[in-house]
Design an enzyme around this catalytic site. Structure first.
Site, mmCIF file in Angstrom:
data_model
loop_
_atom_site.group_PDB
_atom_site.id
_atom_site.type_symbol
_atom_site.label_atom_id
_atom_site.label_comp_id
_atom_site.label_asym_id
_atom_site.label_seq_id
_atom_site.Cartn_x
_atom_site.Cartn_y
_atom_site.Cartn_z
ATOM 1 N N ASP A 82 -2.245 6.823 2.952
ATOM 2 C CA ASP A 82 -1.727 7.882 2.079
ATOM 3 C C ASP A 82 -0.490 7.438 1.296
ATOM 4 O O ASP A 82 0.102 8.230 0.570
ATOM 5 C CB ASP A 82 -1.400 9.130 2.910
ATOM 6 C CG ASP A 82 -0.396 8.829 4.024
ATOM 7 O OD1 ASP A 82 0.131 7.696 4.081
ATOM 8 O OD2 ASP A 82 -0.142 9.727 4.838
ATOM 9 N N GLY A 107 0.814 -1.216 0.000
ATOM 10 C CA GLY A 107 0.000 0.000 0.000
ATOM 11 C C GLY A 107 0.844 1.261 0.000
ATOM 12 O O GLY A 107 0.357 2.354 -0.234
ATOM 13 N N ASP A 139 0.821 -11.458 6.937
ATOM 14 C CA ASP A 139 1.333 -10.644 5.832
ATOM 15 C C ASP A 139 2.690 -10.030 6.183
ATOM 16 O O ASP A 139 3.338 -9.447 5.313
ATOM 17 C CB ASP A 139 0.330 -9.540 5.457
ATOM 18 C CG ASP A 139 -0.083 -8.704 6.643
ATOM 19 O OD1 ASP A 139 -0.641 -9.268 7.594
ATOM 20 O OD2 ASP A 139 0.165 -7.484 6.636
ATOM 21 N N ASN A 140 3.087 -10.152 7.435
ATOM 22 C CA ASN A 140 4.406 -9.639 7.828
ATOM 23 C C ASN A 140 5.406 -10.763 8.063
ATOM 24 O O ASN A 140 6.476 -10.539 8.645
ATOM 25 C CB ASN A 140 4.284 -8.782 9.092
ATOM 26 C CG ASN A 140 3.481 -7.513 8.838
ATOM 27 O OD1 ASN A 140 3.394 -7.050 7.708
ATOM 28 N ND2 ASN A 140 2.887 -6.958 9.878
ATOM 29 N N LYS A 168 10.045 1.793 0.657
ATOM 30 C CA LYS A 168 8.865 1.925 1.521
ATOM 31 C C LYS A 168 8.558 3.401 1.749
ATOM 32 O O LYS A 168 9.456 4.165 2.086
ATOM 33 C CB LYS A 168 9.145 1.222 2.859
ATOM 34 C CG LYS A 168 7.932 1.025 3.737
ATOM 35 C CD LYS A 168 8.249 0.001 4.814
ATOM 36 C CE LYS A 168 7.131 -0.169 5.816
ATOM 37 N NZ LYS A 168 7.457 -1.219 6.796
HETATM 38 P P1 AMP Z 1 1.473 -3.080 8.198
HETATM 39 O O1 AMP Z 1 0.617 -3.197 9.407
HETATM 40 O O2 AMP Z 1 2.401 -1.913 8.188
HETATM 41 O O3 AMP Z 1 2.179 -4.357 7.871
HETATM 42 O O4 AMP Z 1 0.479 -2.763 6.980
HETATM 43 C C1 AMP Z 1 -0.684 -3.491 6.697
HETATM 44 C C2 AMP Z 1 -1.219 -3.071 5.343
HETATM 45 O O5 AMP Z 1 -1.550 -1.691 5.347
HETATM 46 C C3 AMP Z 1 -0.249 -3.266 4.191
HETATM 47 O O6 AMP Z 1 -1.008 -3.653 3.066
HETATM 48 C C4 AMP Z 1 0.347 -1.885 4.017
HETATM 49 O O7 AMP Z 1 0.827 -1.671 2.715
HETATM 50 C C5 AMP Z 1 -0.829 -1.005 4.320
HETATM 51 N N1 AMP Z 1 -0.432 0.318 4.811
HETATM 52 C C6 AMP Z 1 0.114 0.623 6.013
HETATM 53 N N2 AMP Z 1 0.339 1.944 6.109
HETATM 54 C C7 AMP Z 1 -0.069 2.503 4.949
HETATM 55 C C8 AMP Z 1 -0.109 3.838 4.432
HETATM 56 N N3 AMP Z 1 0.308 4.887 5.135
HETATM 57 N N4 AMP Z 1 -0.605 4.003 3.184
HETATM 58 C C9 AMP Z 1 -1.052 2.974 2.458
HETATM 59 N N5 AMP Z 1 -1.044 1.705 2.892
HETATM 60 C C10 AMP Z 1 -0.579 1.462 4.125
HETATM 61 MG MG MG Z 2 3.112 -5.256 6.596
#
Ligand code: AMP
Ligand code: MG
Length: 487
Positions: A125, A92, A252-253, A113
């Site tokens: 965003d 994202g 997913d992580n 990133k």
């Molecule tokens: P995370 O918890 O950081 O592993 O993110 C979970 C999901 O949310 C993933 O698909 C990320 O790409 C998306 N994501 C997290 N933060 C953002 C952001 N600021 N903008 C867009 N997508 C995000």
């Molecule tokens: Mg992630």
């Protein structure tokens, strides 16, 4: 040594096509500037460290410029978040810029990133803030230096681009390196969307590129899954032995390579606390420090479910059964070494557990206790460290078990004991408050502290002159910092 324009690309994941990822260009940051770079990570790409200081470096990793051969792609995946299935996630805010291979023939994914919006941004965003980018950078390089498998970080690029979180912050990008960015969630995505052809293509891709030795086995996919189980058991054993709390162990992580990946509000323990929860939105403590062990197995079961089209359920269950015993063996082996033991006795597990319980009850600094245990012969060291404990009788009883155990272990000099113990017991770890100090300075435009801290953490086992302030317990303000989950 290579210049920046001499990198060689071979974009194997991009070639899988549009079912797996979408072409997206990075969205540039305003006034990109180098915050910090890792020379060791640059060496993985054969890059001359001097190029980090050039403006083109900040432009490339700040989203302004791109190599002609790079094919930036946002990958699609899904995953179980806090136990519940989310049908579609994906990059994202990150982009796989391409795969570079170095002179040793290794491929490295270049993943940027904070590179802007993608079709998978959902409500986000597409940005990452300076604070979280610095934390990911420092954690990646610190874990690597401790010998814990992890994705690497090449650099952080800061900017003047405003980004809104709880307050206005500044956007940044971190360039992450890994042999692959494929997660458990990639397999889950194609399994739950019922796309067997793509699922098979993905499995072939991972097998061919990342587990080629499993091809020799009678059941290559099963051999690959077994290897993933083994690598995860070993990685999590190292987290537990070094007090690392990941914080967001969603599927997913989790990397299919068994490396630490996608850092959220992670923390290294200061005081030993088995129940420590570093993620403030984790109200039930699903990802608390001690829960990381069973969650590792839970995540592997989620991957196993997604592999049922290729492997029988019985075989998957059998492979999952390897996890806990392997974890235990790796963990105990490391903890023995941290206690200075070179042989194995049945009661060692109890010796470790009793010590941890005592540390827990007295709030003893996990890293410093083990480091100082090696400073002197066992009897002298425990006599000096005793003062840190509230339950003195309990600690004395432990010491009366430890000292004869050390004596039975073998005949060696204190010099040998210190050398061996210090080689596995770091003096410096990435304490939250140290990261916080570096972030506060960086947010006001001074990057010297991030750079110095990074430098100290690249040699965590080596006592470094003039760096005593990095080897202290946290001050009161730095003990229970709330690390925001927004990043
Ligand atoms: P995370 O918890 O950081 O592993 O993110 C979970 C999901 O949310 C993933 O698909 C990320 O790409 C998306 N994501 C997290 N933060 C953002 C952001 N600021 N903008 C867009 N997508 C995000
Ligand atoms: Mg992630």
């Amino acid at each position: 040594m290579k210049a920046l324009d001499e990198l060689t690309f071979d974009n194997r994941f991009a070639r899988l096509g549009d079912a797996f990822s979408t072409h997206v260009l990075p969205e540039p940051l305003d006034e990109p500037r180098l915050v910090v770079a890792s020379k060791a990570a640059m060496a993985l790409l054969d890059l001359d460290p001097a190029v980090a200081e050039t403006s083109v470096f900040a432009e490339l990793f700040g989203g302004h410029k791109l190599w002609a051969e790079a094919e930036p792609r946002a990958m699609v995946y899904s995953g179980h978040q806090f136990g519940g299935y989310t049908p579609q996630l994906g990059d994202g805010r990150g982009l796989l810029l391409g795969e570079v291979y170095n002179e040793a023939g290794e491929h490295w994914d270049l993943h940027l990133k904070g590179a802007g919006m993608t079709p998978y941004s959902r409500m986000g965003d597409g940005r990452a803030v300076l604070r979280s980018s610095i934390r990911e950078f420092l954690a990646s390089e610190a874990l690597h230096a401790l010998g814990i498998p992890t994705s690497r970080a090449l650099c952080v690029i800061g900017s003047s681009t405003p980004v809104w979180r709880e307050k206005q912050e500044r956007g940044a990008m971190v360039l992450r390196l890994a042999h692959s960015h494929i997660r458990f969630g990639h397999f889950e995505y194609f399994y739950y969307t019922k796309k067997p052809e793509q699922q098979a293509e993905l499995a072939e891709h991972v097998l061919n590129l990342h587990y080629p030795e499993c091809r020799e086995q009678p059941e290559p996919y099963l051999a690959m899954f077994r290897e993933i189980v083994e690598r995860n058991a070993e990685m999590i054993a190292k987290w537990q032995a070094y007090g690392f709390c990941h914080g967001v162990m969603n599927t997913d992580n989790m990397s299919i390579l068994g490396i630490t990946f996608d850092f959220g509000p992670f923390a290294f323990l200061d005081d030993f606390d088995a129940h420590f929860i570093c993620n403030h939105s984790d109200h039930e403590g699903r990802y608390s420090f001690s829960n990381q062990v069973p969650i590792g197995q839970w995540n592997l079961s989620a991957l196993a479910q997604a592999l049922t089209p290729f492997i029988s359920v019985d075989a998957l269950k059998e492979a999952l059964g390897l996890y806990l015993p392997l974890y235990q063996a790796h963990y105990l082996d490391l903890m023995r070494r941290r206690l200075g033991l070179t042989t194995a006795e049945d009661a060692d597990q109890q010796l470790v557990e009793r010590l941890l319980k005592l540390m827990q009850n007295s709030g003893v600094d996990y890293t410093l206790f083990l480091r100082h245990l090696g400073d002197e012969p066992a009897a002298l060291a425990v006599a000096r460290l005793r003062d840190d404990f509230v339950d003195l009788a309990g600690f004395d009883a432990w010491a009366e078990q430890y000292k004869p155990r050390v004596a039975r272990d073998g005949d060696y000099t204190q010099e040998q004991r210190r050398e061996r113990m210090h080689a596995v017991n770091p003096l410096y770890i990435l304490r939250n408050y140290l990261a916080q100090n570096a972030i506060a300075a960086a947010e006001s435009g001074d990057y010297s502290e991030v750079r110095r801290l990074h430098d100290v953490l690249t040699r965590p086992f080596e006592e470094q002159a003039g760096m005593e302030q990095y080897a202290q317990r946290p001050p009161d303000w730095g003990k229970h910092l709330e690390i925001s989950c927004s990043s």
